[in-house]
Design a protein around this motif. Structure first.
Motif, PDB file in Angstrom:
ATOM      1  N   LEU A  80       0.848  -1.194   0.000  1.00  0.00           N
ATOM      2  CA  LEU A  80       0.000   0.000   0.000  1.00  0.00           C
ATOM      3  C   LEU A  80       0.884   1.244   0.000  1.00  0.00           C
ATOM      4  O   LEU A  80       1.889   1.298   0.692  1.00  0.00           O
ATOM      5  CB  LEU A  80      -0.889   0.019   1.242  1.00  0.00           C
ATOM      6  CG  LEU A  80      -1.987  -1.042   1.327  1.00  0.00           C
ATOM      7  CD1 LEU A  80      -2.633  -1.019   2.706  1.00  0.00           C
ATOM      8  CD2 LEU A  80      -3.025  -0.827   0.256  1.00  0.00           C
ATOM      9  N   SER A  81       0.484   2.237  -0.757  1.00  0.00           N
ATOM     10  CA  SER A  81       1.233   3.496  -0.775  1.00  0.00           C
ATOM     11  C   SER A  81       0.915   4.285   0.486  1.00  0.00           C
ATOM     12  O   SER A  81      -0.064   4.006   1.192  1.00  0.00           O
ATOM     13  CB  SER A  81       0.847   4.323  -2.003  1.00  0.00           C
ATOM     14  OG  SER A  81      -0.473   4.814  -1.869  1.00  0.00           O
ATOM     15  N   LEU A  86      -2.933   6.306   4.496  1.00  0.00           N
ATOM     16  CA  LEU A  86      -3.532   7.480   5.126  1.00  0.00           C
ATOM     17  C   LEU A  86      -5.048   7.501   4.907  1.00  0.00           C
ATOM     18  O   LEU A  86      -5.804   7.762   5.847  1.00  0.00           O
ATOM     19  CB  LEU A  86      -2.891   8.763   4.589  1.00  0.00           C
ATOM     20  CG  LEU A  86      -3.398  10.062   5.207  1.00  0.00           C
ATOM     21  CD1 LEU A  86      -3.151  10.093   6.704  1.00  0.00           C
ATOM     22  CD2 LEU A  86      -2.716  11.260   4.534  1.00  0.00           C
ATOM     23  N   ALA A  87      -5.496   7.189   3.705  1.00  0.00           N
ATOM     24  CA  ALA A  87      -6.938   7.169   3.417  1.00  0.00           C
ATOM     25  C   ALA A  87      -7.647   6.109   4.257  1.00  0.00           C
ATOM     26  O   ALA A  87      -8.713   6.372   4.837  1.00  0.00           O
ATOM     27  CB  ALA A  87      -7.172   6.916   1.928  1.00  0.00           C
ATOM     28  N   ILE A  88      -7.063   4.917   4.358  1.00  0.00           N
ATOM     29  CA  ILE A  88      -7.670   3.842   5.148  1.00  0.00           C
ATOM     30  C   ILE A  88      -7.759   4.248   6.615  1.00  0.00           C
ATOM     31  O   ILE A  88      -8.791   4.046   7.271  1.00  0.00           O
ATOM     32  CB  ILE A  88      -6.865   2.531   4.993  1.00  0.00           C
ATOM     33  CG1 ILE A  88      -7.013   2.001   3.574  1.00  0.00           C
ATOM     34  CG2 ILE A  88      -7.297   1.495   6.013  1.00  0.00           C
ATOM     35  CD1 ILE A  88      -6.046   0.888   3.227  1.00  0.00           C
ATOM     36  N   ASP A 117      10.997   5.388   5.597  1.00  0.00           N
ATOM     37  CA  ASP A 117      11.273   6.824   5.559  1.00  0.00           C
ATOM     38  C   ASP A 117      10.009   7.676   5.522  1.00  0.00           C
ATOM     39  O   ASP A 117      10.070   8.879   5.698  1.00  0.00           O
ATOM     40  CB  ASP A 117      12.180   7.171   4.372  1.00  0.00           C
ATOM     41  CG  ASP A 117      11.567   6.805   3.033  1.00  0.00           C
ATOM     42  OD1 ASP A 117      10.741   5.874   2.981  1.00  0.00           O
ATOM     43  OD2 ASP A 117      11.928   7.448   2.027  1.00  0.00           O
ATOM     44  N   LYS A 118       8.842   7.073   5.328  1.00  0.00           N
ATOM     45  CA  LYS A 118       7.575   7.815   5.301  1.00  0.00           C
ATOM     46  C   LYS A 118       6.734   7.598   6.552  1.00  0.00           C
ATOM     47  O   LYS A 118       5.744   8.268   6.770  1.00  0.00           O
ATOM     48  CB  LYS A 118       6.740   7.400   4.077  1.00  0.00           C
ATOM     49  CG  LYS A 118       7.440   7.514   2.746  1.00  0.00           C
ATOM     50  CD  LYS A 118       7.619   8.951   2.343  1.00  0.00           C
ATOM     51  CE  LYS A 118       8.117   9.060   0.930  1.00  0.00           C
ATOM     52  NZ  LYS A 118       9.503   9.387   0.794  1.00  0.00           N
ATOM     53  N   HIS A 123       2.720   9.127  10.666  1.00  0.00           N
ATOM     54  CA  HIS A 123       2.431   9.070  12.102  1.00  0.00           C
ATOM     55  C   HIS A 123       2.130  10.471  12.644  1.00  0.00           C
ATOM     56  O   HIS A 123       1.178  10.653  13.408  1.00  0.00           O
ATOM     57  CB  HIS A 123       3.596   8.441  12.857  1.00  0.00           C
ATOM     58  CG  HIS A 123       3.387   8.365  14.325  1.00  0.00           C
ATOM     59  ND1 HIS A 123       2.513   7.472  14.898  1.00  0.00           N
ATOM     60  CD2 HIS A 123       3.912   9.087  15.347  1.00  0.00           C
ATOM     61  CE1 HIS A 123       2.516   7.646  16.211  1.00  0.00           C
ATOM     62  NE2 HIS A 123       3.360   8.618  16.507  1.00  0.00           N
ATOM     63  N   ASN A 124       2.915  11.458  12.241  1.00  0.00           N
ATOM     64  CA  ASN A 124       2.700  12.830  12.710  1.00  0.00           C
ATOM     65  C   ASN A 124       1.383  13.404  12.205  1.00  0.00           C
ATOM     66  O   ASN A 124       0.717  14.160  12.908  1.00  0.00           O
ATOM     67  CB  ASN A 124       3.868  13.729  12.299  1.00  0.00           C
ATOM     68  CG  ASN A 124       5.125  13.402  13.068  1.00  0.00           C
ATOM     69  OD1 ASN A 124       5.075  12.825  14.147  1.00  0.00           O
ATOM     70  ND2 ASN A 124       6.264  13.751  12.503  1.00  0.00           N
TER      71      ASN A 124
END
Length: 155
Positions: A80-81, A86-88, A117-118, A123-124
């Motif tokens: 998953l990208s 983030l959408a999920i 690295d993402k 998380h933030n």
């Protein structure tokens, strides 16, 4: 002979585990750490590469010349990208369908599948929403209930 085979097994699994955690493997350092030659480490890396191919994992082992290390890189076919994760997560949070502890656990696991690295970035973004998540009034876990209900429907 048995002792050297056990050392080899430990060495290969240790390297594979660190590679899966996103760490790089430096051949010279690895040879020094395990008291073997660099050719031995190269053979171990080739075995790891063969395993990745045979197991059809969604990654490949490559040498990063700038860092002088071997790293696993995702091919991205089945991953998953960061945008999809983030959408999920946003949909899960807005659903308010789970206990805060369950929601937090699921969110953490979803974030962990994003490239290392993402992860901190996502998380933030989610940290405040996760903190403000309001627990369900009935305080009952629904995960098991959802699973059992679906199983009963299949019968």
């Amino acid at each position: 002979m048995v002792d050297s085979q056990q050392n080899k097994g430990y060495r290969v699994i240790s390297m594979f585990d660190r590679l899966m955690d996103g760490q790089g493997i430096n051949k010279k350092q690895e040879a020094f750490t395990h008291n073997v030659g660099e050719k031995t480490i190269q053979r171990d890396l080739n075995e790891i590469r063969d395993y990745i191919d045979k197991a059809k994992l969604d990654c490949h082992l490559e040498y990063v010349r700038v860092e002088k290390v071997y790293r696993l890189t995702n091919t991205g076919k089945n991953i998953l990208s960061k945008e999809q994760v983030l959408a999920i997560v946003k949909i899960l949070i807005e659903s308010r369908a789970l206990l805060k502890s369950e929601m937090s656990d699921i969110i953490d696991k979803l974030i962990s599948i994003v490239a290392a690295d993402k992860q901190e970035f996502i998380h933030n973004i989610i940290l405040n929403e996760k903190h403000l998540y309001v627990d369900l009034n009935h305080k009952k876990s629904l995960l098991h209930l959802i699973w059992v209900t679906k199983l009963l429907q299949q019968m």
